[in-house]
Design an enzyme around this catalytic site. Structure first.
Site, PDB file in Angstrom:
ATOM      1  N   GLY A  82       0.808  -1.217   0.000  1.00 37.53           N
ATOM      2  CA  GLY A  82       0.000   0.000   0.000  1.00 37.53           C
ATOM      3  C   GLY A  82       0.838   1.262   0.000  1.00 37.53           C
ATOM      4  O   GLY A  82       0.552   2.209  -0.736  1.00 37.53           O
TER       5      GLY A  82
ATOM      6  N   GLU B  89      10.096   3.855   6.180  1.00 39.53           N
ATOM      7  CA  GLU B  89      10.128   2.389   6.161  1.00 39.53           C
ATOM      8  C   GLU B  89      11.498   1.905   6.634  1.00 39.53           C
ATOM      9  O   GLU B  89      12.518   2.254   6.042  1.00 39.53           O
ATOM     10  CB  GLU B  89       9.844   1.872   4.751  1.00 39.53           C
ATOM     11  CG  GLU B  89      10.087   0.384   4.549  1.00 39.53           C
ATOM     12  CD  GLU B  89       9.302  -0.497   5.517  1.00 39.53           C
ATOM     13  OE1 GLU B  89       9.929  -1.395   6.133  1.00 39.53           O
ATOM     14  OE2 GLU B  89       8.088  -0.284   5.676  1.00 39.53           O
TER      15      GLU B  89
ATOM     16  N   GLN C 142       4.533 -11.023  -0.450  1.00 40.83           N
ATOM     17  CA  GLN C 142       4.189 -12.065   0.510  1.00 40.83           C
ATOM     18  C   GLN C 142       3.178 -13.096   0.012  1.00 40.83           C
ATOM     19  O   GLN C 142       3.203 -14.242   0.482  1.00 40.83           O
ATOM     20  CB  GLN C 142       3.706 -11.427   1.810  1.00 40.83           C
ATOM     21  CG  GLN C 142       4.800 -10.631   2.513  1.00 40.83           C
ATOM     22  CD  GLN C 142       4.357 -10.052   3.841  1.00 40.83           C
ATOM     23  OE1 GLN C 142       3.489 -10.592   4.520  1.00 40.83           O
ATOM     24  NE2 GLN C 142       4.952  -8.930   4.217  1.00 40.83           N
TER      25      GLN C 142
ATOM     26  N   VAL D 171       8.280   4.758  12.738  1.00 34.02           N
ATOM     27  CA  VAL D 171       7.525   5.811  13.411  1.00 34.02           C
ATOM     28  C   VAL D 171       7.359   5.426  14.868  1.00 34.02           C
ATOM     29  O   VAL D 171       6.926   4.314  15.189  1.00 34.02           O
ATOM     30  CB  VAL D 171       6.155   6.029  12.754  1.00 34.02           C
ATOM     31  CG1 VAL D 171       5.272   6.925  13.613  1.00 34.02           C
ATOM     32  CG2 VAL D 171       6.330   6.654  11.382  1.00 34.02           C
TER      33      VAL D 171
ATOM     34  N   CYS E  52      -4.773 -12.416   4.466  1.00 34.79           N
ATOM     35  CA  CYS E  52      -5.074 -13.526   3.557  1.00 34.79           C
ATOM     36  C   CYS E  52      -5.632 -14.715   4.329  1.00 34.79           C
ATOM     37  O   CYS E  52      -4.925 -15.676   4.637  1.00 34.79           O
ATOM     38  CB  CYS E  52      -3.846 -13.944   2.759  1.00 34.79           C
ATOM     39  SG  CYS E  52      -4.312 -15.038   1.387  1.00 34.79           S
TER      40      CYS E  52
ATOM     41  N   ASP F 284      -3.714  -3.427   5.418  1.00 33.91           N
ATOM     42  CA  ASP F 284      -3.982  -4.273   6.580  1.00 33.91           C
ATOM     43  C   ASP F 284      -4.142  -3.510   7.890  1.00 33.91           C
ATOM     44  O   ASP F 284      -4.760  -4.012   8.823  1.00 33.91           O
ATOM     45  CB  ASP F 284      -2.854  -5.297   6.749  1.00 33.91           C
ATOM     46  CG  ASP F 284      -2.766  -6.282   5.603  1.00 33.91           C
ATOM     47  OD1 ASP F 284      -3.667  -6.274   4.747  1.00 33.91           O
ATOM     48  OD2 ASP F 284      -1.793  -7.071   5.563  1.00 33.91           O
TER      49      ASP F 284
ATOM     50  N   ALA G 156      -3.450  -8.416  -0.708  1.00 32.81           N
ATOM     51  CA  ALA G 156      -2.810  -7.498  -1.655  1.00 32.81           C
ATOM     52  C   ALA G 156      -3.807  -7.044  -2.712  1.00 32.81           C
ATOM     53  O   ALA G 156      -3.727  -5.913  -3.209  1.00 32.81           O
ATOM     54  CB  ALA G 156      -1.613  -8.184  -2.313  1.00 32.81           C
ATOM     55  N   ALA G 157      -4.759  -7.917  -3.056  1.00 34.96           N
ATOM     56  CA  ALA G 157      -5.781  -7.551  -4.036  1.00 34.96           C
ATOM     57  C   ALA G 157      -6.652  -6.420  -3.496  1.00 34.96           C
ATOM     58  O   ALA G 157      -7.054  -5.515  -4.245  1.00 34.96           O
ATOM     59  CB  ALA G 157      -6.641  -8.765  -4.384  1.00 34.96           C
TER      60      ALA G 157
ATOM     61  N   CYS H 106      -8.951 -13.737  -3.023  1.00 36.29           N
ATOM     62  CA  CYS H 106      -8.142 -14.764  -2.373  1.00 36.29           C
ATOM     63  C   CYS H 106      -8.000 -15.949  -3.317  1.00 36.29           C
ATOM     64  O   CYS H 106      -8.939 -16.747  -3.460  1.00 36.29           O
ATOM     65  CB  CYS H 106      -8.794 -15.198  -1.063  1.00 36.29           C
ATOM     66  SG  CYS H 106      -7.790 -16.383  -0.129  1.00 36.29           S
TER      67      CYS H 106
END
Length: 445
Positions: A49, A70, A78, A113, A196, A331, A341-342, A374
Site C-alpha cells: 500500500g 520504512e 508475501q 515511526v 489472507c 492491513d 494485496a488484491a 483470495c
C-alpha cells in the site's frame, strides 16, 4: 471538513518556516528546537500500500514533495510465500530491495515511526527525527504475534514446525513437509483477524498434494484446526472447499485455537473456544502455525486508532474519520473486508481519487466497494479464485464459475500476479480488476 482542514493547514504554515521541502517547525518540539523535515505527502509504511501510494502521489505532487518512512531494507511479495512453503517457489523470487521499489526521487526515510501527532501534523521516528506533513497516508500493515502462543517463537528452532507468514520461518514449513514421515500434519488458524484468510488452509491442500505425490499420504493424518466456525467466510467458495476436504480425507476441527507449542515433545495445545477452559493436545509430525495478528503498537497507542487499535477510516473513501488530512490503506485499517494485496490494489485507486479531491477542496466521489480476492491454491496446478465485496457476495472478474478448481487460475496466481504486483501495483498503475470486470461480463456486471 474542508474548512477544518484549511484551518489546520494555515496553522501549520504559520508555525513553520523555510523552503517547501525543509522546514523548521515549532510543533511538538523539545527544548533543543531540533530541525524538522516537512513533506506535502508523508507515507508511513513501505509495503504494497505504501509503495503504491507513494508512486501515485509522486505523479500528483512531484517526487520531492513525497517521503516514505520504512525501516526494512527488503520488500517482499508475501502472497508468494504459500508456494515457497510448499517448495514450489524460492524465497528469493519474492524479494526485492526496498531501494529498488521506492519511486525514484521520493525520499526514503529509513526509520520506524515512534509517535503520531495528528493534531500537529507531525510524526516522530525512533531516531529522534520529527517530520511534518500536509497529508498523511498510513500504510503500516499489521503485526504478527507469535509470542502470544506459549513456546513460540523459540519453538521454531526445532524441526517439524514452520509458518508461511514470516520470512524467517517460511522455509521451515518446506523443510517440515519434505521431511515428513508419518503421523499428524496440523494446520492452524488463530482467533484474530489475519492477512489472507485463505492462506492457512492453502498450505494444507498443497501438503496433501505433496504427500500424495511422494507416496506418504497413506501414513499422514491431515488436520485443520481453525478458531472460526466456518471453513471459509463466503458460502459459494466454502461449498467447493468442503467437497475438496471430503474427497481428500482432510479433517477439520472448528473453534480450536492454538495456545501452546511443546516442540521438544512435538505437541500442540488447543483451547476449545465453545467450551471455555477446555483444552486438547495433539501430537504432530508437521505443524504449520498461523500466528495471532493485530494492529502495530505505534498505531494502537495513537489517537488515529479505533477501540480495537486499527486505523479508523471511512470504509467508502479511506479518509480518517477524525483527521481529514489523514488517510489509510491496507492491513492496518479497520475496513470490514479481508486483508489481501488484491484489496490494497482496489483501495489504491479509490484513495488516489479521494486525495485528489481533498487537495482540490472537493468532496470525495469514488467509493471502495470492499473488493478483495483470495486465490485459494488447492494443489500444485489448481486454484479456486475467490473474489468478493463488503457484503460477502462474489464479485468475480471472469465470466465463468470461479468456485471451480482451474489450472489457468493457478498459473495466473503463480506467474501473472507477481508481475502485476512488481510492475503494476507498486508503480501505481494497477488499481484492481474493476475496470476490466464490466468488459469481461459484456457490461452486465
Amino acid at each position: 471538513m474542508a474548512g477544518s482542514f484549511l484551518q489546520t493547514s494555515r496553522l501549520l504554515l504559520q508555525s513553520c518556516s523555510g523552503t517547501p521541502s525543509f522546514h523548521v517547525c515549532k510543533l511538538h518540539m523539545t527544548s533543543s528546537m531540533a530541525a524538522k523535515e516537512h513533506y506535502k505527502v508523508l507515507v508511513v509504511g513501505g509495503g504494497s500500500g505504501g509503495i503504491s501510494m507513494s508512486a501515485r502521489m509522486k505523479r500528483k505532487v512531484g517526487a520531492g514533495n513525497v517521503a516514505v518512512i520504512e525501516p526494512s531494507e527488503k520488500h517482499y511479495y508475501q502472497p508468494l510465500w504459500t508456494l515457497v512453503g510448499a517448495g514450489a517457489k524460492s524465497i528469493s523470487s519474492s524479494e526485492r530491495s526496498t531501494s529498488s521499489v521506492i519511486p525514484s526521487g521520493v525520499k526514503w526515510i529509513r526509520s520506524r515511526v515512534q509517535e503520531f501527532n495528528p493534531d500537529k501534523n507531525c510524526v516522530r521516528t525512533d531516531k529522534g527525527s520529527e517530520i511534518s506533513y500536509e497529508y498523511l497516508i498510513v500504510a503500516l500493515g499489521l503485526q504478527l504475534h507469535y509470542e502470544k502462543i506459549k513456546g513460540l517463537p523459540e519453538g521454531f528452532k526445532y524441526p517439524k514446525i514452520g509458518s508461511n507468514y514470516s520470512v524467517q520461518t517460511v522455509d521451515k514449513t518446506w523443510n517440515a513437509l519434505k521431511n515428513f514421515k508419518e503421523g499428524n500434519a496440523i494446520f492452524t488458524f488463530p482467533n484474530t483477524p489475519v492477512k489472507c484468510a485463505g492462506a492457512p488452509q492453502k498450505i494444507m491442500y498443497l501438503s496433501d498434494a505433496y504427500l500424495r505425490k511422494t507416496g506418504k499420504r497413506a501414513k499422514a493424518n491431515i488436520i485443520y484446526n481453525t478458531s472460526l466456525p466456518v471453513l471459509f467466510g463466503i458460502k459459494k467458495y466454502a461449498d467447493s472447499l468442503w467437497k475438496i476436504v471430503k474427497s481428500r480425507d482432510l479433517n477439520v476441527n472448528f473453534r480450536h485455537n492454538l495456545i501452546e507449542v511443546r516442540p521438544d515433545k512435538q505437541e500442540a495445545v488447543f483451547e476449545k473456544l465453545d467450551n471455555p477452559g477446555e483444552t486438547v493436545v495433539f501430537e504432530y509430525e508437521m505443524l504449520h502455525v498461523t500466528p495471532p495478528m493485530g494492529p502495530p503498537d505505534v498505531l494502537k497507542r495513537s489517537s488515529l486508532a479505533d477501540e480495537a487499535g486499527w486505523l479508523d477510516v471511512d470504509k467508502d473513501i479511506l479518509q480518517h474519520k477524525k483527521y481529514p488530512n489523514v488517510f489509510g490503506i491496507g492491513d492496518c485499517t479497520n475496513l470490514p473486508t479481508a486483508k489481501t494485496a488484491a484489496a490494497v490494489a482496489a483501495q489504491s485507486a479509490v484513495l488516489d481519487r479521494t486525495i485528489s479531491n481533498v487537495m482540490k477542496n472537493k468532496q470525495p466521489d469514488k467509493k471502495y466497494d470492499g473488493y478483495t480476492s483470495c486465490p485459494l491454491v488447492t494443489s500444485y496446478n489448481t486454484v479456486i479464485l475467490a473474489e468478493f465485496d463488503y457484503t460477502g457476495q462474489p464479485l468475480e472478474t471472469f465470466p465463468i464459475d470461479q468456485s471451480k478448481e482451474r489450472m489457468i487460475m493457478y498459473y495466473m496466481k503463480a506467474s501473472l500476479m507477481p508481475q502485476i504486483y512488481w510492475h503494476g501495483l507498486l508503480k501505481g498503475f494497477w488499481g484492481g480488476p474493476g475496470p476490466y470486470r464490466k468488459i469481461m461480463h459484456l457490461g452486465l456486471k
